[in-house]
Every structure is written in C-alpha cells, then in structure tokens.
Design a protein around this motif. Structure first.
Motif, PDB file in Angstrom:
ATOM      1  N   ASP A   7      47.644  -6.473 -70.333  1.00 63.67           N
ATOM      2  CA  ASP A   7      46.745  -7.389 -69.517  1.00 63.67           C
ATOM      3  C   ASP A   7      46.952  -6.854 -67.728  1.00 63.67           C
ATOM      4  O   ASP A   7      46.075  -6.475 -66.676  1.00 63.67           O
ATOM      5  N   TRP A  14      48.537  -4.223 -65.988  1.00 62.44           N
ATOM      6  CA  TRP A  14      48.838  -3.041 -65.669  1.00 62.44           C
ATOM      7  C   TRP A  14      48.296  -1.982 -66.701  1.00 62.44           C
ATOM      8  O   TRP A  14      47.727  -2.309 -67.902  1.00 62.44           O
ATOM      9  N   SER A  15      47.050  -1.368 -65.673  1.00 64.03           N
ATOM     10  CA  SER A  15      46.052   0.391 -66.215  1.00 64.03           C
ATOM     11  C   SER A  15      47.386   1.084 -67.230  1.00 64.03           C
ATOM     12  O   SER A  15      48.545   1.247 -67.210  1.00 64.03           O
ATOM     13  N   GLU A  16      46.871   1.730 -68.458  1.00 63.35           N
ATOM     14  CA  GLU A  16      47.486   2.410 -69.403  1.00 63.35           C
ATOM     15  C   GLU A  16      48.492   3.705 -68.489  1.00 63.35           C
ATOM     16  O   GLU A  16      49.548   4.288 -68.390  1.00 63.35           O
ATOM     17  N   GLU A  58      48.928   3.510 -65.292  1.00 62.96           N
ATOM     18  CA  GLU A  58      49.781   2.772 -64.282  1.00 62.96           C
ATOM     19  C   GLU A  58      51.454   2.809 -65.580  1.00 62.96           C
ATOM     20  O   GLU A  58      52.683   2.901 -65.064  1.00 62.96           O
ATOM     21  N   MET A  80      50.519  -1.594 -74.174  1.00 68.09           N
ATOM     22  CA  MET A  80      49.204  -2.247 -73.694  1.00 68.09           C
ATOM     23  C   MET A  80      48.921  -2.619 -74.620  1.00 68.09           C
ATOM     24  O   MET A  80      48.312  -3.610 -74.721  1.00 68.09           O
TER      25      MET A  80
END
Length: 156
Positions: free
Chosen positions: A88, A90-92, A94, A153
C-alpha cells in the motif's frame, strides 16, 4: 489433436521465455529511485519471494525488517521499517527499486544493494581480509528480485 495443442502451447511458452530478457544490473534504469520495467519480463512468484525474504542464505530481509505475515520466522529485526502494508505504501516500481538498490531512493539507507555489481569501495573476499577478485555477482538474481516484489505487493 491433443498432442498438437500441447506442442503448440509448449512452443508458445518457449517463445515467451526467449523474448523475456533479463536486465543486467549495470543496465537497470532508475527514475526517482523506482524501476518501472520488470527485470525479467516474467511475473514474480510471491511464495518464492517469501522464501527469499526469510532465508538467511538469500535476502535475509527479516534480519532488519519485521513482517507479521512471516511471524513463524525467528529473529525479526528493528533496523528497517515494518514491512506490513508495503504494497500500500509503495508502488511495484518503487518496491523493485528499493529491493534492487535502496540507496537510489533513500541515500542514507543501510540496506544492501541486492542487484548491483559495481561501484563498491574496498570489496573484500568474504572474511579473509583479502581483496575480492573476479566478476561480482549480485546478491539476488533478477527473478528473485521480481519474486520479492511480488510478495511485498501482497502485504496490504
């Protein structure tokens, strides 16, 4: 008909794998610390990622981070941030950048660079006190990085 279908599926799978080229550590493109492109072109496996994170001989992420999902793994560390909710926060892209080389996003990070092969200062040969000789291999393979990112993730 069944044999033809199986052969066709195997051929297409093989072509897909042949087209999925691994990005070498020196060719990784960071943008604000993130890596948008998959390092392998193959989706990560969260189950394998959990193994890498919890294994002392691989990532050993739990030596510094606490992860409630891996509570059965002993000796979680408190040096790095709690990884609960990492998917939640960080993005994939990141997460891929952080795992590959956290210093690209967090300059003062103590986290090791898991997908780096150059730019080291005084690289040693294990615990011998001697200088390292030869080609440097990354701590984790490109697919292991993708597996760890896939697992992280799931932590939402």
């Amino acid at each position: 008909m069944k044999r033809t279908t199986i052969t066709l599926v195997a051929l297409l799978a093989g072509l897909g794998m042949a087209n999925a080229e691994t990005v070498a550590p020196a060719d990784v493109m960071f943008e604000d610390g993130a890596i948008a492109q998959s390092l392998t072109g193959v989706a990560g496996n969260p189950t394998e990622g959990a193994k890498v994170i919890s294994s002392k001989s691989l990532g050993n992420c739990v030596a510094c981070h606490e992860i409630s999902d891996l509570a059965d793994v002993p000796f979680h560390g408190e040096v790095g941030p709690l990884l609960d909710g990492a998917g939640d926060r960080w993005s994939e892209a990141e997460l891929r950048g952080i795992v590959a080389n956290a210093k690209m996003m967090f300059e003062d990070s103590m986290m090791p660079s898991f997908y780096k092969t150059d730019g080291f200062i005084r690289l040693g040969k294990a615990y011998t006190g001697k200088a390292y000789e030869g080609e440097v291999e990354p701590l984790l393979s490109a697919q292991q990085i993708e597996d760890v990112v896939a697992y992280l993730m799931t932590l939402q």
